[in-house]
Enzyme design. Sequence first.
Site, mmCIF file in Angstrom:
data_model
loop_
_atom_site.group_PDB
_atom_site.id
_atom_site.type_symbol
_atom_site.label_atom_id
_atom_site.label_comp_id
_atom_site.label_asym_id
_atom_site.label_seq_id
_atom_site.Cartn_x
_atom_site.Cartn_y
_atom_site.Cartn_z
ATOM 1 N N LYS A 184 0.875 -1.674 -0.307
ATOM 2 C CA LYS A 184 -0.272 -0.575 0.212
ATOM 3 C C LYS A 184 0.627 1.439 0.292
ATOM 4 C CE LYS A 184 -0.624 -0.378 5.005
ATOM 5 N NZ LYS A 184 -1.593 -0.721 5.850
ATOM 6 N N ARG B 298 -7.059 -1.246 17.528
ATOM 7 C CA ARG B 298 -7.820 -1.149 16.423
ATOM 8 C C ARG B 298 -8.797 -2.342 15.660
ATOM 9 N NH1 ARG B 298 -3.895 0.176 10.627
ATOM 10 N NH2 ARG B 298 -4.688 -1.605 10.375
HETATM 11 C C1 LIG Z 1 -0.228 -2.096 6.446
HETATM 12 C C2 LIG Z 1 -0.544 -2.676 7.588
HETATM 13 C C3 LIG Z 1 0.706 -3.960 7.314
HETATM 14 C C4 LIG Z 1 1.628 -3.818 7.048
HETATM 15 O O1 LIG Z 1 2.017 -2.864 8.178
HETATM 16 P P1 LIG Z 1 3.788 -2.481 8.423
HETATM 17 O O2 LIG Z 1 3.833 -1.729 9.037
HETATM 18 O O3 LIG Z 1 3.905 -1.630 7.119
HETATM 19 O O4 LIG Z 1 3.625 -4.093 8.086
HETATM 20 C C5 LIG Z 1 0.231 -5.535 8.136
HETATM 21 N N1 LIG Z 1 -0.917 -6.138 8.508
HETATM 22 C C6 LIG Z 1 -2.157 -4.715 8.402
HETATM 23 C C7 LIG Z 1 -3.715 -5.428 8.649
HETATM 24 C C8 LIG Z 1 -1.828 -3.283 7.607
HETATM 25 O O5 LIG Z 1 -3.173 -2.659 8.250
#
Ligand SMILES: *Cc1c(COP(=O)(O)O)cnc(C)c1O
Length: 369
Positions: free
Chosen positions: A38, A131
Site C-alpha cells: 500500500k 484498532r
Molecule cells: C499496513 C498494514 C500492514 C503492514 O504494516 P507495516 O508496518 O508497513 O509492516 C499489516 N497489516 C495490516 C492490517 C495493515 O493495515
Amino acid sequence: MRKVYPCIEVDLLKLTHNVKEIVSMCKKKNISVTSVTKVFCAYSPIVEAILRGGVTDVADSRILNLKKLKHMNCNKMLLKIPMISEVYEVVEYSDVSLNSEIDTIKHLSKAAKDLNKTHNIILMVDIGDLREGVLVGEVIDTVREIIALDNINLIGIGTNLTCYGGVIPDSDNLSKLIKLKEEIKDTFNLNLPVISGGNSSSLHMVINDTMPKGINQLRIGESIVLGRETAYGEPVPNCYDDVFILKGEIVELKNKPTVPTGKLGMDAFGNRPKFEDKGIRKRAIIAVGKQDIRLEGLVPVDDNITVFGASSDHLILDVTDSKKNLKLGDIVDFKMDYGCLLSVMTSPYIEKYYYETTCVDELSKIENF
Ligand SMILES: *Cc1c(COP(=O)(O)O)cnc(C)c1O
C-alpha cells in the site's frame, strides 16, 4: 529521458534484496511473509521487484490497488476491513480478506455465492491495540457463525498491533492467538492453517528469536521498503534504508536572516510559527511542499543540511553547512519515513522513476493512476 522534478527514484535491486533478506530470516522460523504494497500504491514494476525477492503473497488496503495486481501471479490479500458496499469487489479482486464483523462476512458469503467463488477469511482478533478485531472472548462464537456460511473458507486468525494503540507485540500477547487456535481446534475440530502475527512491528521477535512457535505469517510493509522494524525503529540487519529517494530542485538560494521581520500572524496552515535566531543563513528553497510531503518525515541525505520548514509548494532548507557548493537548479536528495513516503507515492505531482540495474542512468517512468 528528460527527468522531471520533484521525483522519487526507486532502486528495485535494493528492494528485491530487502525482500530476500526478510523472507529468509522469517523462513528459518517457519514464518511466511505477505508483502504489503500500500505504501507504494501497488505500482506494478515495484510489485514485480517484490515478487522477484521470493514472496508469493501480497497485500494491500485498497481495492483500487488490488485491481492493478489482477494479472499478477500471486495471492492477493485485502488488509483493510471491507466495507459492506464493496463486498463484490473484495471477492473479485482478493483471494483472502481480513475481517472483524460477522455481518460483513455474511455479505461476503452472498457475494461469493453470486460470483460462484469461494472467499478466504482471516478473522482479526484485538489483543490490545484497539484498532480492528473481535475481542478474545468473542472469537469462538464468531468462528461458529463463520464456518456455517456458504462459499466462505476460514483459513486463519490474525492480529494487528502498533498501529493505533502503539502496543508492542511480545510473546505474551501473540501467545493469545496460539491459545485461540488450540481452542478452535478443540471446539470445532478445525485446524486453521494461518496464524497471522502482525506487521513490521513483529519483526523484532524474528530478529531476537522470541517469536512464539505457531505464528506462521507476518504482513510486512515498512521493513521491506525502509529496512527497519517498527516496534523500536531499529534497522533490519543487512537491509537497505535508501530504496526510495525523493529528489527536489533548488529554485531559490539566498542568504537571509532566520527570524522574519514584521508583526507575526499565522502561517499558510493556520499555525503560529516560532523561530530560533541563528543569524544569517544560506537558505535553499526546493520546489516541493506540504501538498506532497509529510514534512516531519523528511530527512536530507546530506547530514549537513537541515529543514527549516515548508508551505504547500516551497520547502525551505538550511544549506549553510553543506560541503557541496550548491547552486540554483541543483538537486537535493531526501530519505523519508513511512508517512512521508506514503504521501509522496500517492501524490500525482511527484514523478516516479525506477531503475532495475546497477546503472542509475537507465531510469524508467511509472505512470500515475
Ligand atoms: C499496513 C498494514 C500492514 C503492514 O504494516 P507495516 O508496518 O508497513 O509492516 C499489516 N497489516 C495490516 C492490517 C495493515 O493495515
